[in-house]
Design a protein around this motif. Structure first.
Motif, PDB file in Angstrom:
ATOM      1  N   UNK A 185      30.476 -38.309 -26.881  1.00 36.32           N
ATOM      2  CA  UNK A 185      31.609 -38.135 -25.856  1.00 36.32           C
ATOM      3  C   UNK A 185      32.099 -39.311 -25.400  1.00 36.32           C
ATOM      4  N   UNK A 186      33.344 -39.369 -25.503  1.00 43.16           N
ATOM      5  CA  UNK A 186      33.930 -40.708 -24.873  1.00 43.16           C
ATOM      6  C   UNK A 186      35.372 -40.166 -24.562  1.00 43.16           C
ATOM      7  N   UNK A 187      36.215 -41.000 -23.836  1.00 39.91           N
ATOM      8  CA  UNK A 187      37.548 -40.548 -23.346  1.00 39.91           C
ATOM      9  C   UNK A 187      38.444 -41.564 -23.633  1.00 39.91           C
ATOM     10  N   UNK A 188      39.876 -41.188 -23.840  1.00 44.43           N
ATOM     11  CA  UNK A 188      41.131 -42.119 -23.985  1.00 44.43           C
ATOM     12  C   UNK A 188      41.840 -42.035 -22.925  1.00 44.43           C
ATOM     13  N   UNK A 189      41.888 -43.171 -22.056  1.00 37.15           N
ATOM     14  CA  UNK A 189      42.691 -42.892 -20.658  1.00 37.15           C
ATOM     15  C   UNK A 189      43.841 -43.841 -20.695  1.00 37.15           C
ATOM     16  N   UNK A 190      44.876 -43.025 -20.198  1.00 40.67           N
ATOM     17  CA  UNK A 190      46.288 -44.092 -20.056  1.00 40.67           C
ATOM     18  C   UNK A 190      46.192 -44.588 -18.728  1.00 40.67           C
TER      19      UNK A 190
END
Length: 521
Positions: free
Chosen positions: A498-503
């Protein structure tokens, strides 16, 4: 003499103790270091990866061509992102990223979640979960441009529940990920999701709280968005949701064949939804077919094929379009095996045919069409390299997945700014395939193992990356928020993939764990 022996024994004991400390000390440190706090924000996990861009530098004004890519951004009608740095006054909570709160719903439905034992039509008993008394839950229908409002009521699911709109590029506050975009909905509580159906296509919904268990045991359903224009005469539409209940393969909750009426000469779209943790093949017996859409996006000028299988990724969807034979013969759409959807009118006696030896390669299927942006001039470049190594995960010893050489939670946070063109290379050297799912966005496949795509644009939200394979994908960062980017073999997600994309400029008030008991995977 005895003194010498005692001194020798003490020395050997001291050396043994030192050796034990030298061996166990690092293991004890690794165990201690792997323990997760009772509550933590995904924003505090791992390290920020800015994709080669300068820290906190947003997109330039040179992306006006992005407006052409409208079908993947129309959902974001109310909230706008005015800044790029989480350290500026423009920083905002993702809870503000919603559909227009003053707009009335065009489609409104209430889903009541229960933990209960239910029966499949064959009589098989399943100890699981239901939505409105059944599993799968009801098919939600909408047309492009409509605002969908779903009120989720938790009557008796003890761990809490959420609903994630898989493949729908919803505003971030409606993404339904426990501990990231909301708290899990506890027993006796409710939560309302609102989003504009901005793109016609085949989608599905499922819980994203303890999802590896709750999805498997029944908290899921289909979502179909049709074009605003009325369908032409002589067409039909069939939903085919594949799910395993305690090992029983079902389509729309039924074991065995599903029959659907289709008249001679009629064009039928069979919307195959793979809710399982592994890929499944689909093929057609009795007629040629076209693969009309993948993951909710129509393909460009798909050719008619026969004696060919289509691979549907875990979490993915494939719209199979069949024109019925004029002589009234039935057609069988195989979904993972002999059973499937049988299309017919006078007869449904369609014999099973073996799986074809040829599999459709989407890298060269269809014809090229404009993307609406230039993926060869990205603002951000990211690597998502999947591996595996032994270690501790929250105190548990094992062999765990890694991302860019790091084990969860020391994983990258891919940071972007609104308007960026993003290019990502996914490499799988882990020894097992992984169906990778990016929330809130569709990405176009540019190449596989260095071979560039030559067919129609292949847009995905769920991409099967086989062991030893690499893919280059690209997308426009047009949907601000904090988004999961994870393996949709859901047990793999619980094991750290699991990873994340963050603005930049977006924050979340929610935490994993804590008093809400949030457990997204």
């Amino acid at each position: 003499m005895n003194g010498t022996r005692r001194r020798g024994a003490r020395l050997r004991l001291a050396l043994a103790g030192a050796a034990t400390i030298a061996l166990l000390g690092p293991l004890a440190w690794m165990w201690q270091d792997s323990l997760m706090p009772d509550a933590y924000s995904v924003m505090d996990m791992g390290y920020a990866d800015y994709g080669g861009a300068l820290t906190h530098v947003g997109a330039t004004s040179g992306h006006s061509e992005h407006s052409e890519h409208s079908e993947h951004s129309e959902h974001f009608e109310h909230s706008e992102h005015s800044g790029h740095s989480e350290h500026t006054a423009s920083a905002r909570s993702l809870t503000s990223l919603t559909a227009d709160p003053d707009r009335a719903a065009d489609v409104a439905i209430t889903l009541v979640a229960r933990r209960q034992r239910f029966r499949l039509p064959t009589g098989r008993s399943v100890d699981g979960y239901t939505l409105n008394g059944a599993s799968p839950g009801p098919v939600i229908h909408a047309t492009v441009g409509q605002l969908v409002e779903v009120r989720l009521v938790n009557e008796s699911v003890p761990d809490g529940i959420t609903l994630h709109w898989h493949g729908v590029d919803v505003p971030n506050a409606a993404d339904g990920v426990a501990g990231v975009t909301q708290d899990a909905v506890g027993v006796g509580r409710s939560f309302t999701y609102r989003f504009v159906a901005g793109q016609a296509g085949t989608f599905w919904y499922h819980s994203h709280q303890v999802s590896h268990e709750q999805v498997r045991r029944g908290l899921l359903g289909a979502l179909v968005v049709t074009p605003a224009a009325r369908p032409p005469a002589g067409t039909a539409d069939v939903v085919a949701l594949l799910h395993l209940y305690d090992g029983a393969r079902t389509i729309n909750g039924r074991e065995g064949d599903v029959r659907a009426e289709a008249r001679p000469g009629e064009r039928v779209r069979v919307r195959v939804i793979n809710t399982e943790n592994g890929q499944t093949p689909v093929w057609v017996g009795g007629a040629p077919f076209r693969l009309a859409a993948v993951d909710g996006t129509d393909l460009h000028e798909p050719a008619s094929v026969r004696d060919t299988a289509v691979t549907v990724t875990a979490g993915g969807r494939a719209d199979i379009e069949v024109t019925m034979p004029e002589d009234g013969s039935p057609v069988r759409v195989h979904i993972g095996g002999p059973a499937g959807v049988v299309l017919g009118s006078r007869s449904y006696d369609a014999p099973a045919v073996p799986r074809p030896s040829t599999t459709l390669d989407l890298l060269s299927y269809g014809t090229p069409a404009p993307l609406g942006f230039d993926p060869d001039r990205p603002d951000r470049r990211f690597d998502y390299e999947i591996g595996r190594r032994p270690g501790f995960l929250d105190g548990r010893p094992g062999v765990w997945w890694t991302i860019n050489g790091h084990m969860f939670p020391d994983v990258p946070m891919f940071v972007v700014a609104k308007g960026d063109v993003v290019r990502m290379r996914i490499v799988n050297d882990s020894g097992e395939p992984h169906p990778m799912h990016l929330h809130g966005h569709h990405a176009v496949v540019l190449s596989r193992d260095g071979v560039r795509a030559t067919g129609g644009p292949w847009w995905v939200d769920s991409l099967e990356v086989g062991t030893g394979e690499s893919y280059d994908i690209a997308f426009v960062a047009d949907n601000p928020g904090i988004w999961m980017d994870h393996c949709h073999n859901l047990p793999h997600a619980t094991e750290g993939l699991v990873a994340h994309l963050m603005y930049e400029g977006v924050t979340t008030p929610f935490t994993v764990g804590g008093t809400g008991g949030n457990k997204p995977e």
